[in-house]
Motif scaffolding. Structure first.
Motif, mmCIF file in Angstrom:
data_model
loop_
_atom_site.group_PDB
_atom_site.id
_atom_site.type_symbol
_atom_site.label_atom_id
_atom_site.label_comp_id
_atom_site.label_asym_id
_atom_site.label_seq_id
_atom_site.Cartn_x
_atom_site.Cartn_y
_atom_site.Cartn_z
ATOM 1 N N SER A 171 42.626 36.851 38.608
ATOM 2 C CA SER A 171 42.575 36.912 37.148
ATOM 3 C C SER A 171 43.708 36.041 36.616
ATOM 4 N N ALA A 172 43.742 35.877 35.296
ATOM 5 C CA ALA A 172 44.789 35.096 34.658
ATOM 6 C C ALA A 172 46.118 35.846 34.724
ATOM 7 N N PRO A 173 47.247 35.133 34.669
ATOM 8 C CA PRO A 173 48.558 35.798 34.695
ATOM 9 C C PRO A 173 48.696 36.879 33.626
ATOM 10 N N SER A 174 48.104 36.655 32.450
ATOM 11 C CA SER A 174 48.231 37.624 31.357
ATOM 12 C C SER A 174 47.651 38.986 31.727
ATOM 13 N N TYR A 175 46.595 38.990 32.526
ATOM 14 C CA TYR A 175 45.983 40.258 32.932
ATOM 15 C C TYR A 175 46.926 41.047 33.835
ATOM 16 N N TRP A 176 47.537 40.351 34.806
ATOM 17 C CA TRP A 176 48.427 41.037 35.742
ATOM 18 C C TRP A 176 49.719 41.461 35.055
ATOM 19 N N GLN A 177 50.180 40.691 34.062
ATOM 20 C CA GLN A 177 51.369 41.082 33.307
ATOM 21 C C GLN A 177 51.114 42.374 32.532
ATOM 22 N N LYS A 178 49.902 42.508 32.034
ATOM 23 C CA LYS A 178 49.538 43.686 31.242
ATOM 24 C C LYS A 178 49.316 44.906 32.128
ATOM 25 N N ARG A 231 35.004 32.340 33.414
ATOM 26 C CA ARG A 231 35.675 32.078 32.137
ATOM 27 C C ARG A 231 36.381 33.335 31.622
ATOM 28 N N ALA A 232 35.761 34.486 31.815
ATOM 29 C CA ALA A 232 36.377 35.735 31.379
ATOM 30 C C ALA A 232 37.635 36.026 32.194
ATOM 31 N N ALA A 233 37.603 35.719 33.477
ATOM 32 C CA ALA A 233 38.791 35.902 34.316
ATOM 33 C C ALA A 233 39.910 34.972 33.866
ATOM 34 N N LEU A 234 39.567 33.734 33.538
ATOM 35 C CA LEU A 234 40.553 32.770 33.049
ATOM 36 C C LEU A 234 41.154 33.213 31.712
ATOM 37 N N ALA A 235 40.380 33.960 30.932
ATOM 38 C CA ALA A 235 40.856 34.449 29.640
ATOM 39 C C ALA A 235 41.635 35.762 29.763
ATOM 40 N N GLY A 236 41.731 36.300 30.997
ATOM 41 C CA GLY A 236 42.488 37.528 31.207
ATOM 42 C C GLY A 236 41.760 38.793 30.821
ATOM 43 N N ASN A 258 45.972 35.397 42.595
ATOM 44 C CA ASN A 258 45.397 36.305 43.586
ATOM 45 C C ASN A 258 46.515 37.217 44.094
ATOM 46 N N PRO A 259 46.658 38.429 43.540
ATOM 47 C CA PRO A 259 47.801 39.290 43.885
ATOM 48 C C PRO A 259 47.728 39.811 45.319
ATOM 49 N N ASN A 260 48.824 39.600 46.033
ATOM 50 C CA ASN A 260 48.968 40.126 47.400
ATOM 51 C C ASN A 260 47.815 39.752 48.325
#
Length: 300
Positions: A171-178, A231-236, A258-260
């Motif tokens: 996912s986008a960085p914004s998703y993992w930050q949230k 596209r949805a993944a790129l948008a977070g 891609n976390p871990n």
């Protein structure tokens, strides 16, 4: 004994027969066959004289096929298709410049093939490559090569694996930050999964591959197209399971994370298939060598 060949209609007569059947008049058939109306009428009369029976009933509403006409129309389609296929197969065997007809999955073409294809086009301007995303059952034309997403080659085709077995959760960085960087599958399951119902890359497959088939993801958002999933993944908007080969640039630039290393090895992958009954010509051999070189450089 009279040979049956003496009673066979010409190819032009068969083309006229089909044109009149499809358009309902000799004037309309003349337009589609590039013949004059007089020539169409003469071909039709000669055909009926050869058969010894009318193939059309002339009515105020147009020309309606007779029972005998329907029989000839059915077999005329088969005969003309066979000759078209023969001409295509012969053309493919000729050395030198040629035409390649490739059937491409939209997501594969958009994200992997076409960005690389400019290199092939510059190196081989003599090869005319034509792309299509599908082939209608009624088309006589058979694709020289077909890009497929499947487990193993289809019957009647030879195929070479390109990539796709390595599937990552991204996912986008914004998703993992949230939502936080997950350290376990249980933590990962607290998130939102983005999926396309017809693409066999789902949370269930991921969980089963890690020996935890009973763990369900908190929420699933489904899209009608796989391009929308990416596209949805790129948008977070959530996380998605995507073959690594489709998102190399996004992973390198950090637009997708891609976390871990969460992911799994899918049975499905992208393959390049060719009909077994078509011998590859020089153009196909050139394209295939380039294609496999591209795939080899990014193996799973």
């Amino acid at each position: 004994m009279v040979s049956g060949r003496q009673h066979l209609p010409s190819m032009t007569a068969l083309q006229v027969l089909l044109a009149v059947a499809e358009r309902g008049s000799t004037s309309a058939a003349a337009e589609s066959t590039s013949l004059s109306q007089s020539a169409v009428s003469k071909q039709l009369l000669a055909l009926e004289d050869l058969i010894g029976s009318p193939v059309f009933t002339r009515t105020p509403r147009g020309m309606i096929p007779t029972e005998i006409g329907l029989i000839y129309i059915e077999h005329a389609r088969t005969a003309l298709k066979a000759m078209e296929d023969a001409a295509l197969r012969v053309a493919r065997l000729k050395p030198g410049p040629g035409v390649l007809r490739l059937q491409v999955l939209p997501i594969f073409g958009d994200r992997w093939l076409l960005p690389r294809f400019v290199q092939f086009a510059e190196q081989h301007p003599e090869i005319d490559v034509q792309f299509t995303t599908f082939v209608l059952p009624t088309q006589s034309e058979t694709a020289d090569g077909i890009f497929r997403f499947l487990i193993a080659p289809n019957k009647g085709e030879t195929a070479q694996y390109l990539f796709g077995h390595e599937v990552l959760i991204v996912s986008a960085p914004s998703y993992w930050q949230k939502n936080g960087i997950p350290g376990t599958i249980d933590e990962l399951a607290e998130g939102v999964m983005l999926e396309h119902p017809q693409t066999p890359l789902h949370w269930q497959h991921f969980a089963e591959s890690h020996g935890k088939p009973d763990i369900a993801v908190h929420h699933i958002t489904r899209f009608g197209y796989y391009t929308m999933v990416i596209r949805a993944a790129l948008a977070g908007q959530g996380m998605a399971l995507i073959p690594r080969g489709l998102i190399l640039d996004e992973l390198e630039t950090g637009r997708l994370i891609n976390p871990n290393g969460f992911g799994y090895r899918s049975e499905y992958g992208y393959w390049f298939a060719k009909p077994e009954d078509i011998s590859p010509g020089a153009s196909m051999r050139t394209f295939e060598a380039w294609l496999m070189g591209q795939a080899e450089s990014m193996r799973d």
